[in-house]
Design a protein around this motif. Structure first.
Motif, PDB file in Angstrom:
ATOM      1  N   ARG B 108       0.808  -1.216   0.000  1.00  0.00           N
ATOM      2  CA  ARG B 108       0.000   0.000   0.000  1.00  0.00           C
ATOM      3  C   ARG B 108       0.845   1.272   0.000  1.00  0.00           C
ATOM      4  NH1 ARG B 108      -5.209   1.501   0.154  1.00  0.00           N
ATOM      5  NH2 ARG B 108      -5.661   3.389   1.322  1.00  0.00           N
ATOM      6  N   ARG B 109       1.937   1.263   0.720  1.00  0.00           N
ATOM      7  CA  ARG B 109       2.753   2.481   0.754  1.00  0.00           C
ATOM      8  C   ARG B 109       3.307   2.789  -0.642  1.00  0.00           C
ATOM      9  NH1 ARG B 109       6.807   4.469   5.343  1.00  0.00           N
ATOM     10  NH2 ARG B 109       4.767   4.737   6.268  1.00  0.00           N
ATOM     11  N   VAL B 112       0.618   4.410  -2.584  1.00  0.00           N
ATOM     12  CA  VAL B 112       0.429   5.820  -2.245  1.00  0.00           C
ATOM     13  C   VAL B 112       1.512   6.659  -2.920  1.00  0.00           C
ATOM     14  CG1 VAL B 112       0.447   7.480  -0.363  1.00  0.00           C
ATOM     15  CG2 VAL B 112      -0.726   5.322  -0.074  1.00  0.00           C
ATOM     16  N   ILE B 113       2.762   6.195  -2.826  1.00  0.00           N
ATOM     17  CA  ILE B 113       3.860   6.978  -3.398  1.00  0.00           C
ATOM     18  C   ILE B 113       3.708   7.068  -4.914  1.00  0.00           C
ATOM     19  CG2 ILE B 113       6.354   7.022  -3.739  1.00  0.00           C
ATOM     20  CD1 ILE B 113       6.653   5.750  -1.003  1.00  0.00           C
ATOM     21  N   ASP B 178      11.577   4.970  -0.070  1.00  0.00           N
ATOM     22  CA  ASP B 178      10.525   5.647   0.683  1.00  0.00           C
ATOM     23  C   ASP B 178      10.704   7.156   0.486  1.00  0.00           C
ATOM     24  OD1 ASP B 178       8.397   5.991   2.248  1.00  0.00           O
ATOM     25  OD2 ASP B 178       9.145   4.851   3.960  1.00  0.00           O
ATOM     26  N   TYR B 294      -0.760   8.588   3.585  1.00  0.00           N
ATOM     27  CA  TYR B 294       0.603   8.068   3.688  1.00  0.00           C
ATOM     28  C   TYR B 294       0.979   7.563   5.076  1.00  0.00           C
ATOM     29  CZ  TYR B 294       5.675   7.926   3.602  1.00  0.00           C
ATOM     30  OH  TYR B 294       6.967   7.529   3.735  1.00  0.00           O
ATOM     31  N   THR B 297       0.129   3.879   6.324  1.00  0.00           N
ATOM     32  CA  THR B 297       0.580   2.679   5.617  1.00  0.00           C
ATOM     33  C   THR B 297       1.782   2.058   6.320  1.00  0.00           C
ATOM     34  OG1 THR B 297       1.925   4.111   4.236  1.00  0.00           O
ATOM     35  CG2 THR B 297      -0.209   3.470   3.372  1.00  0.00           C
ATOM     36  N   GLU B 298       1.973   0.774   6.048  1.00  0.00           N
ATOM     37  CA  GLU B 298       3.150   0.094   6.588  1.00  0.00           C
ATOM     38  C   GLU B 298       4.366   0.419   5.737  1.00  0.00           C
ATOM     39  OE1 GLU B 298       2.496  -4.064   7.041  1.00  0.00           O
ATOM     40  OE2 GLU B 298       0.530  -3.698   7.928  1.00  0.00           O
ATOM     41  N   GLN B 299       5.525   0.031   6.260  1.00  0.00           N
ATOM     42  CA  GLN B 299       6.745   0.527   5.645  1.00  0.00           C
ATOM     43  C   GLN B 299       7.184  -0.248   4.399  1.00  0.00           C
ATOM     44  OE1 GLN B 299       9.816   1.003   8.495  1.00  0.00           O
ATOM     45  NE2 GLN B 299      10.554   2.884   7.576  1.00  0.00           N
ATOM     46  N   LEU B 301       7.780  -1.553   0.722  1.00  0.00           N
ATOM     47  CA  LEU B 301       7.790  -0.793  -0.538  1.00  0.00           C
ATOM     48  C   LEU B 301       7.730  -1.658  -1.785  1.00  0.00           C
ATOM     49  CD1 LEU B 301      10.428   1.920   0.261  1.00  0.00           C
ATOM     50  CD2 LEU B 301       8.007   2.258  -0.013  1.00  0.00           C
TER      51      LEU B 301
END
Lengths: 259, 408
Positions: B108-109, B112-113, B178, B294, B297-299, B301
């Motif tokens: 998910r992160r 988002v990015i 990130d 943002y 979300t979990e970290q 990638l």
């Protein structure tokens, strides 16, 4: 014996493939969607095979019926936009091209891919009367694969120059280009007789011309600009700056040897 | 007649003074408002265009051919060179097509990015459109203002991925990095200033008499023609067809985001210009929602699929099997399953789609890039006929074509 290299597909290949490795396949789903079912029904007999692959309905049809199928799709099923036409080269394996038409229904937001197979040397019927976007797309297909479209208003090369030989996206066409491609400018501007004088194009950015004193010079053998050194050049003693007093030739690292 | 010899060969069959009193001129490929490498052969009756023939191919680099000779990961930076104004959208469209082919779920992160980068890129691209379009039409100051804003947006891109134009900021399976510290704050500052800048551009242009005279009822495109010519993006919505792939066939996070699709019924260049302005505001709206998403979300990638995508560096350095898989992926490349995929995305220019035919090899058997600008260039041969030569520049600017994408 020298290793045999196939000429019918000169594109990039894996240098190693495990002998027990079998490639999986993207699942082909049965047509369940209501709209897609209606599409398949509307086309009736003309559809040889129909399945859903990654959100797209894929319809296999006969190459001679492409115009009729796209007309039905446009008029009765609402596929008003033809977003892409192109081909896939299967000449090496099956001696035919696969031509696909990527269709879009704007009201239902659904996509259909109409796929047909065309034997080498045959032409396909142009769909420009139905979709004007096919004008450029079919020209590109002709340019890249040499597939002609009958009744196209202006079937001419589009990306490559008009006098180009060969069709670049064929599997037989190498990435670096063929002989015609490498001499194209020389032949065109000066004529074939000038090939020897001008020489092949240099594609190595780090290439050093040994006897070219215009662009290169050799450490310890410096000569003045544009001197002919084909008979050898005289050694020039390296003069070191007196302020630093560093003579690298006396140290452990020999400048001459490193050369 | 042109005198031909070996040094001045007979390249083009062009007669400038002809019997029927029509003049044939070359517009480009060096014309500054030909948007790069467009050569447009126009037949003129006085100042009226009677025939137009867009000649393309001056920037043809054979990107589809290169795709057949590169592994999937190798090809990703090449996609930057398609639409070089908004390269993240190309990277993303390609990565999405490969992900659909191998059936990957992106963390998910990363989603988002990616969506943030896509929307920031949309703003960059639309600002570029505004700047060059206004410059073509004759409004010099807008060019300077819009490029100033674009520079700040490109600074944000640079902070994230280190590149300003050719980003390669998206990877197959996620994103490589990130967001850096303070990036979201900078983005917020940028977004806070954006509306007043957009308002300034609109104050300068929308009611400007010259701007309206140059754009209103110029380049009129009926909805039927827009569909028939395969138009997409703003060209389609500018003709009153409300179709945005982000809404109709949502990908990434667009189904969760709240935004409007502006449409224009006027079918002309002025309507399209207004759509671009409105789309920038909508992008700002999307970005503000993403900034809030943002932190939740979990970290993670990159997607976890060791068969296709290298494991995180930590695992590669500590686990033998991960290292082996990484080695195979680097030396041979990933092998997606056999099959074909066509994935459309809404790039700033329109429908950018990648068709990939995979035969289960590390090299794509066929990759076709469906570029919106290619079809918008084809449209020129019809839309330009019957207009005056001064409007040609407006219409080309309004179609917003980028030649990296047209010629590929």
């Amino acid at each position: 014996m020298r290793k045999y290299t196939p000429k019918d597909n000169v594109q990039g290949k894996a240098y190693y493939t495990d002998r027990f490795w079998v490639a999986p396949r993207v699942p082909r789903q049965v047509v369940e969607d209501e709209h897609f079912k209606a599409v398949v029904e509307a086309l009736g007999e003309r559809v040889k095979e129909a399945y859903v692959e990654i959100n797209n309905l894929v319809l296999h049809i006969d190459a001679t019926q492409n115009y009729a199928v796209l007309e039905t799709l446009k008029d009765t099923c609402g596929y008003k936009v033809c977003s892409e036409i192109s081909a896939v080269d299967y000449l090496a394996k099956e001696g035919e091209f696969e031509i696909f038409y990527q269709m879009l229904n704007l009201d239902k937001a659904k996509r259909v891919r109409v796929v047909c197979r065309l034997k080498k040397g045959l032409a396909i019927e142009s769909v420009v009367p139905l979709f004007k976007s096919a004008n450029f797309a079919e020209r590109e297909m002709y340019d890249m694969f040499g597939i002609k479209a009958n009744n196209h208003p202006f079937l001419k090369r589009i990306l490559m120059p008009d006098d180009w030989e060969g069709h670049p996206l064929l599997k037989t066409y190498p990435l670096q280009g063929d002989e015609f491609a490498s001499w194209y400018e020389v032949d065109k501007i000066f004529g074939k007789a000038y090939r020897d004088i001008i020489g092949p194009e240099n594609r190595d950015p780090a290439r050093i011309e040994r006897y070219d004193t215009k662009r290169f010079s050799r450490v310890g053998y410096e000569v003045s600009f544009d001197t002919d050194i084909s008979g050898g050049e005289t050694k020039t003693e390296i003069e070191y700056s007196s302020t630093f007093l560093t003579d690298y030739n006396t140290g452990t690292k020999q400048l001459d040897k490193r050369k | 007649m042109q005198v031909t010899n070996k040094l001045t060969p007979f390249f083009e069959n062009l007669n400038f003074e002809r019997d029927d009193n029509m003049m044939v001129i070359n517009f480009g490929p060096q014309h500054p408002s030909a948007h790069g490498q467009l050569r447009l052969v126009l037949e003129l009756d006085g100042e009226l265009v009677t025939k137009a023939y867009p000649d393309i191919g001056y920037l043809h680099r054979g990107i589809e051919k290169m795709a057949e000779n590169m592994t999937y990961n190798e090809f990703l930076p090449t996609t930057d060179r398609l639409d070089y104004i908004a390269s993240t959208s190309n990277n993303y469209a390609y990565a999405l097509a490969v992900e659909k082919l191998i059936g990957l779920e992106v963390p998910r992160r990363a989603q988002v990015i990616r969506t943030m980068l896509l929307e920031l890129n949309r703003i960059i691209s639309h600002l570029f459109f505004l700047a060059t379009h206004a410059l073509d039409v004759g409004a010099m100051s807008i060019f300077l203002y819009a490029f100033r804003e674009r520079e700040f947006a490109m600074d944000l891109m640079e902070d994230y991925c280190g590149a300003r134009l050719t980003h390669s900021a998206v990877r197959i399976g996620g994103v490589p990095l990130d967001l850096p510290d303070g990036w979201l704050e900078n983005l917020t500052i940028y977004l806070d200033k954006l509306p007043q800048n957009i308002k300034m551009y609109e104050d300068l242009l929308t009611e400007n008499r010259i701007w309206k005279m140059r754009l209103e009822d110029v380049g009129t495109l009926s909805p039927e023609d827009a569909m028939s010519w395969g138009c997409s993006g703003v060209m389609l919505r500018g003709s009153g067809i409300p179709y945005d792939i982000r809404k109709e066939e949502p990908y990434e996070l667009y189904s969760e985001l709240d935004f409007d699709i502006p449409i224009s019924q006027s079918c002309d260049s002025l309507g399209r210009y207004k759509l671009y302005m409105e789309e920038m505001r909508q992008s700002k709206r999307i970005l503000e929602q993403l900034i809030k998403m943002y932190p939740q979300t979990e970290q993670k990638l990159m997607a976890h699929a060791p068969q296709y995508i290298s494991a995180p560096k930590e695992e590669i350095m500590t686990q033998n099997y991960a290292l082996m898989q990484h080695f195979v992926l680097v030396t041979q490349g990933m092998r997606p399953p056999k099959g074909e995929v066509y994935v459309p995305t809404e790039s700033p220019k329109g429908e950018l789609g990648f068709y990939i035919k995979s035969e289960g090899e590390p090299y794509a058997y066929r990759l076709k890039c469906r570029a919106p600008s290619f079809y918008h260039t084809g449209l020129l041969q019809e839309i330009l006929v019957g207009t005056y030569i001064a409007d040609v520049v407006t219409i080309i600017g309004s179609t917003n074509i980028v030649f990296g994408e047209v010629d590929r």
